[in-house]
Design a protein around this motif. Structure first.
Motif, PDB file in Angstrom:
ATOM      1  N   MET A   1      11.261 -15.959  -6.599  1.00 52.47           N
ATOM      2  CA  MET A   1      10.163 -15.040  -6.846  1.00 52.47           C
ATOM      3  C   MET A   1       9.755 -15.181  -8.310  1.00 52.47           C
ATOM      4  SD  MET A   1       9.593 -10.876  -6.448  1.00 52.47           S
ATOM      5  CE  MET A   1      11.022 -10.503  -5.588  1.00 52.47           C
ATOM      6  N   ASP A   2       8.501 -15.457  -8.521  1.00 56.50           N
ATOM      7  CA  ASP A   2       8.027 -15.588  -9.891  1.00 56.50           C
ATOM      8  C   ASP A   2       7.463 -14.249 -10.378  1.00 56.50           C
ATOM      9  OD1 ASP A   2       5.792 -15.653  -8.265  1.00 56.50           O
ATOM     10  OD2 ASP A   2       4.707 -17.055  -9.551  1.00 56.50           O
ATOM     11  N   VAL A   3       7.007 -14.246 -11.606  1.00 57.95           N
ATOM     12  CA  VAL A   3       6.543 -13.021 -12.249  1.00 57.95           C
ATOM     13  C   VAL A   3       5.300 -12.472 -11.549  1.00 57.95           C
ATOM     14  CG1 VAL A   3       5.612 -12.087 -14.392  1.00 57.95           C
ATOM     15  CG2 VAL A   3       7.541 -13.630 -14.457  1.00 57.95           C
ATOM     16  N   ASN A   4       4.405 -13.327 -11.132  1.00 58.86           N
ATOM     17  CA  ASN A   4       3.175 -12.868 -10.491  1.00 58.86           C
ATOM     18  C   ASN A   4       3.453 -12.182  -9.162  1.00 58.86           C
ATOM     19  OD1 ASN A   4       1.417 -13.648 -12.524  1.00 58.86           O
ATOM     20  ND2 ASN A   4       1.315 -15.746 -11.736  1.00 58.86           N
ATOM     21  N   THR A  11       2.551  -3.480  -8.028  1.00 60.42           N
ATOM     22  CA  THR A  11       1.218  -2.894  -7.916  1.00 60.42           C
ATOM     23  C   THR A  11       0.998  -2.291  -6.535  1.00 60.42           C
ATOM     24  OG1 THR A  11       0.335  -4.458  -9.526  1.00 60.42           O
ATOM     25  CG2 THR A  11      -1.249  -3.362  -8.099  1.00 60.42           C
ATOM     26  N   LEU A  12       1.383  -2.996  -5.495  1.00 57.79           N
ATOM     27  CA  LEU A  12       1.223  -2.484  -4.139  1.00 57.79           C
ATOM     28  C   LEU A  12       2.087  -1.247  -3.897  1.00 57.79           C
ATOM     29  CD1 LEU A  12       1.005  -5.763  -2.048  1.00 57.79           C
ATOM     30  CD2 LEU A  12      -0.826  -4.146  -2.586  1.00 57.79           C
ATOM     31  N   LEU A  13       3.313  -1.261  -4.388  1.00 60.27           N
ATOM     32  CA  LEU A  13       4.178  -0.093  -4.236  1.00 60.27           C
ATOM     33  C   LEU A  13       3.621   1.114  -4.989  1.00 60.27           C
ATOM     34  CD1 LEU A  13       7.743  -1.656  -4.513  1.00 60.27           C
ATOM     35  CD2 LEU A  13       6.638  -0.714  -2.478  1.00 60.27           C
ATOM     36  N   VAL A  16       0.662   2.477  -2.926  1.00 62.92           N
ATOM     37  CA  VAL A  16       1.137   3.200  -1.740  1.00 62.92           C
ATOM     38  C   VAL A  16       1.701   4.552  -2.148  1.00 62.92           C
ATOM     39  CG1 VAL A  16       2.886   3.183   0.088  1.00 62.92           C
ATOM     40  CG2 VAL A  16       1.505   1.146  -0.346  1.00 62.92           C
ATOM     41  N   MET A  17       2.427   4.614  -3.251  1.00 63.20           N
ATOM     42  CA  MET A  17       2.973   5.875  -3.729  1.00 63.20           C
ATOM     43  C   MET A  17       1.851   6.825  -4.148  1.00 63.20           C
ATOM     44  SD  MET A  17       5.841   6.582  -6.647  1.00 63.20           S
ATOM     45  CE  MET A  17       7.112   5.794  -5.682  1.00 63.20           C
ATOM     46  N   PHE A  18       0.833   6.296  -4.809  1.00 68.63           N
ATOM     47  CA  PHE A  18      -0.313   7.102  -5.208  1.00 68.63           C
ATOM     48  C   PHE A  18      -1.010   7.699  -3.991  1.00 68.63           C
ATOM     49  CE2 PHE A  18      -4.911   7.268  -5.950  1.00 68.63           C
ATOM     50  CZ  PHE A  18      -4.954   8.246  -6.930  1.00 68.63           C
ATOM     51  N   ILE A  19      -1.247   6.893  -2.977  1.00 67.95           N
ATOM     52  CA  ILE A  19      -1.889   7.382  -1.753  1.00 67.95           C
ATOM     53  C   ILE A  19      -1.013   8.434  -1.080  1.00 67.95           C
ATOM     54  CG2 ILE A  19      -2.674   6.711   0.557  1.00 67.95           C
ATOM     55  CD1 ILE A  19      -4.542   5.869  -1.708  1.00 67.95           C
ATOM     56  N   GLY A  20       0.296   8.229  -1.067  1.00 70.88           N
ATOM     57  CA  GLY A  20       1.211   9.209  -0.480  1.00 70.88           C
ATOM     58  C   GLY A  20       1.165  10.538  -1.210  1.00 70.88           C
ATOM     59  N   ILE A  21       1.107  10.513  -2.520  1.00 69.13           N
ATOM     60  CA  ILE A  21       1.022  11.748  -3.300  1.00 69.13           C
ATOM     61  C   ILE A  21      -0.303  12.449  -3.042  1.00 69.13           C
ATOM     62  CG2 ILE A  21       0.844  12.657  -5.645  1.00 69.13           C
ATOM     63  CD1 ILE A  21       2.937  10.524  -6.444  1.00 69.13           C
ATOM     64  N   MET A  22      -1.382  11.680  -2.936  1.00 69.17           N
ATOM     65  CA  MET A  22      -2.685  12.281  -2.656  1.00 69.17           C
ATOM     66  C   MET A  22      -2.712  12.942  -1.284  1.00 69.17           C
ATOM     67  SD  MET A  22      -4.429  11.893  -5.361  1.00 69.17           S
ATOM     68  CE  MET A  22      -6.077  12.248  -4.832  1.00 69.17           C
TER      69      MET A  22
END
Length: 45
Positions: A1-4, A11-13, A16-22
């Motif tokens: 797994m590279d840095v990108n 970013t995806l996690l 998803v966490m932001f949407i869950g909190i909303m």
């Protein structure tokens, strides 16, 4: 797994966490608790 790949996963996690909190914050079952908490500063002894 590279840095990108790690950046994409983080970013995806985060998104998803932001949407869950909303969803949690705007759900109707929590509305009464949030309304009550919002009125606390205005309650007098």
């Amino acid at each position: 797994m590279d840095v990108n790949t790690a950046r994409v996963v983080v970013t995806l996690l985060s998104f998803v966490m932001f949407i869950g909190i909303m969803v949690w914050a705007y759900s109707s079952k929590n509305a009464s608790e949030f309304d009550e908490a919002g009125k606390l500063p205005f309650d007098q002894d």
